[in-house]
Design a protein around this motif. Structure first.
Motif, short mmCIF file in Angstrom:
data_model
loop_
_atom_site.label_atom_id
_atom_site.label_comp_id
_atom_site.label_asym_id
_atom_site.label_seq_id
_atom_site.Cartn_x
_atom_site.Cartn_y
_atom_site.Cartn_z
N LEU A 1 0.84 -1.20 0.00
CA LEU A 1 0.00 0.00 0.00
C LEU A 1 0.87 1.25 0.00
N GLU A 2 1.88 1.25 0.86
CA GLU A 2 2.80 2.38 0.94
C GLU A 2 3.61 2.52 -0.34
N ALA A 3 4.09 1.41 -0.89
CA ALA A 3 4.89 1.45 -2.12
C ALA A 3 4.06 1.95 -3.30
N ALA A 4 2.80 1.51 -3.39
CA ALA A 4 1.93 1.96 -4.48
C ALA A 4 1.67 3.46 -4.37
N ARG A 5 1.49 3.94 -3.16
CA ARG A 5 1.28 5.37 -2.94
C ARG A 5 2.52 6.15 -3.38
N GLN A 6 3.69 5.65 -3.05
CA GLN A 6 4.94 6.32 -3.44
C GLN A 6 5.14 6.30 -4.95
N MET A 7 4.83 5.16 -5.59
CA MET A 7 4.98 5.08 -7.04
C MET A 7 4.04 6.06 -7.74
N GLU A 8 2.82 6.13 -7.27
CA GLU A 8 1.86 7.05 -7.89
C GLU A 8 2.31 8.50 -7.73
N GLU A 9 2.86 8.83 -6.56
CA GLU A 9 3.35 10.19 -6.33
C GLU A 9 4.53 10.52 -7.23
N GLN A 10 5.40 9.53 -7.49
CA GLN A 10 6.61 9.79 -8.27
C GLN A 10 6.41 9.67 -9.77
N THR A 11 5.48 8.79 -10.19
CA THR A 11 5.34 8.51 -11.63
C THR A 11 3.95 8.73 -12.18
N GLY A 12 2.96 8.86 -11.31
CA GLY A 12 1.58 8.95 -11.78
C GLY A 12 0.99 7.61 -12.14
N LYS A 13 1.74 6.52 -11.91
CA LYS A 13 1.29 5.18 -12.25
C LYS A 13 1.06 4.34 -11.00
N MET A 14 0.25 3.32 -11.15
CA MET A 14 0.11 2.30 -10.11
C MET A 14 0.91 1.07 -10.54
N PRO A 15 1.37 0.26 -9.58
CA PRO A 15 2.19 -0.90 -9.95
C PRO A 15 1.42 -1.93 -10.77
N THR A 16 2.12 -2.49 -11.76
CA THR A 16 1.54 -3.57 -12.56
C THR A 16 1.93 -4.93 -12.03
N GLN A 17 3.04 -4.98 -11.27
CA GLN A 17 3.55 -6.26 -10.77
C GLN A 17 4.28 -6.05 -9.45
N LEU A 18 4.07 -7.01 -8.54
CA LEU A 18 4.80 -7.05 -7.28
C LEU A 18 5.61 -8.34 -7.25
N VAL A 19 6.92 -8.22 -7.04
CA VAL A 19 7.80 -9.38 -6.92
C VAL A 19 8.23 -9.43 -5.45
N ILE A 20 7.88 -10.54 -4.77
CA ILE A 20 7.89 -10.53 -3.31
C ILE A 20 8.67 -11.72 -2.75
N CYS A 21 9.58 -11.44 -1.82
CA CYS A 21 10.26 -12.51 -1.08
C CYS A 21 9.22 -13.29 -0.29
N CYS A 22 9.37 -14.63 -0.25
CA CYS A 22 8.30 -15.43 0.34
C CYS A 22 8.82 -16.60 1.15
N GLY A 23 8.31 -16.72 2.38
CA GLY A 23 8.51 -17.89 3.23
C GLY A 23 7.14 -18.52 3.45
N GLY A 24 6.43 -18.00 4.45
CA GLY A 24 5.07 -18.48 4.71
C GLY A 24 4.00 -17.69 3.99
N GLY A 25 4.38 -16.60 3.33
CA GLY A 25 3.43 -15.86 2.51
C GLY A 25 2.68 -14.75 3.20
N GLY A 26 3.07 -14.37 4.42
CA GLY A 26 2.38 -13.28 5.09
C GLY A 26 2.52 -11.97 4.34
N LEU A 27 3.75 -11.64 3.91
CA LEU A 27 3.98 -10.43 3.13
C LEU A 27 3.28 -10.50 1.78
N ALA A 28 3.44 -11.60 1.08
CA ALA A 28 2.88 -11.72 -0.27
C ALA A 28 1.36 -11.66 -0.25
N SER A 29 0.72 -12.35 0.69
CA SER A 29 -0.74 -12.36 0.72
C SER A 29 -1.27 -10.99 1.12
#
Length: 328
Positions: free
Chosen positions: A169-197
């Motif tokens: 959520l924070e990263a998307a807000r920052q990207m929109e502020e800097q580029t005017g775009k929303m993210p098309t893809q998130l590449v995420i480190c994963c163990g149990g998937g708490g961050l990814a989910s």
């Protein structure tokens, strides 16, 4: 409330975007945003979310704070029990100290010393276990039951998932502020998937690709098979200690399966390349598990565009391991 009834309450509750938004407000009140750093890779300008710069050196502070700060005064007095190889441990210890709560963490005996020392320095009690012969969940459940404390898993908890989702959520807000775009893809480190989910819930229109170390890529295998597949017997050694999850949980699997997430695995040399890249190009120290998403992109295993966000999820690594990985 008993540990069993607490677990039942958590299981019955489902993480959602409303919860992530509420967690975001709580986290913004106590922590500054981590940087979203642009870098050129494979002809594209991708964006790296530097969660390694959190006060505890990892994104885990988000889920821990959301969970513990939602507890009642009575629950806080009873304390908290968690299990972790180190980053969730530090997130719980940091939050518990701020809220004046007792905390006990079940950690593997081979956890990096830097993570153990940091967890203890924040006032938490550490109980060790053998990750290949003992079940940390059983040990933690017993400790919580005997003490009346609340058990907070590292990923199988709706509050934790929502807290981790504030990363995207924070990263998307920052990207929109800097580029005017929303993210098309998130590449995420994963163990149990708490961050990814959590990130999948936070940014529902972005493609989700999870990255795990080779031989420990049970989440990716589970997504490919359409059912939870545990890590196989005799998994290979890995320096990605933060991502050594033997079996994932339905909570995170169901979210990522519903979002059509995919997964790739990276080798130890590819992780080392990513750690060196982060140091030389971004000025960041990454632990092996925190570098796997970047490793997959650098190795060409994931196609990227200029609206791709990559998580750099942790920096907690012993100096000897770090030097061995980057080749100094």
């Amino acid at each position: 409330m008993t540990a069993q009834s607490q677990a039942s309450t958590a299981t019955a509750r489902q993480p959602d975007l409303a919860g992530i938004l509420r967690a975001d407000g709580k986290i913004r009140a106590i922590l500054p945003p981590t940087p979203l750093l642009p870098v050129e890779i494979a002809g594209a300008r991708i964006w790296c979310k530097a969660e390694s710069l959190q006060p505890i050196g990892a994104f885990k502070i988000r889920g821990a704070w959301h969970r513990l700060s939602d507890m009642t005064a009575e629950e806080r007095a009873a304390g908290v029990v968690a299990f972790s190889s180190g980053n969730h441990a530090q997130g719980i210890a940091w939050s518990a100290r701020r809220l004046a709560m007792p905390a006990t963490i079940v950690m593997p005996a081979d956890a990096p010393l830097a993570k153990v020392e940091s967890t203890r320095a924040m006032g938490a009690r550490v109980i060790f276990y053998d990750r290949m012969t003992e079940r940390r969940e059983v040990i933690a459940e017993r400790l919580a039951r005997d003490s009346g404390a609340i058990l907070v898993p590292s990923f199988d908890d709706p509050w934790v998932v929502e807290g981790q989702g504030t990363t995207a959520l924070e990263a998307a807000r920052q990207m929109e502020e800097q580029t005017g775009k929303m993210p098309t893809q998130l590449v995420i480190c994963c163990g149990g998937g708490g961050l990814a989910s959590g990130c999948a819930l936070a940014v529902p229109d972005a493609r989700i690709t999870i990255v795990e170390p080779e031989g420990w890529d049970d989440f990716g295998e589970s997504l490919r098979h359409g059912a939870i597949v545990p890590v196989g017997p005799n998994p290979p050694p890995t320096r990605c200690d933060a991502l050594q999850t033997l079996r994932i949980a339905p909570l995170t699997f169901d979210i990522l399966q519903a979002r059509g997430a995919s997964g790739v695995a990276v080798s130890e040399p590819e992780v080392a390349d990513a750690m060196r890249f982060a140091m030389t190009r971004l000025g960041l120290v990454l632990e092996p598990g925190g570098a796997v998403a970047l490793a997959a992109v650098l190795a060409g295993k994931i196609a990227v565009d200029d609206a791709t966000i990559v998580t750099l999820s942790g920096r907690n690594v012993d100096p000897a391991t770090y030097c061995a990985m980057i080749g100094t």
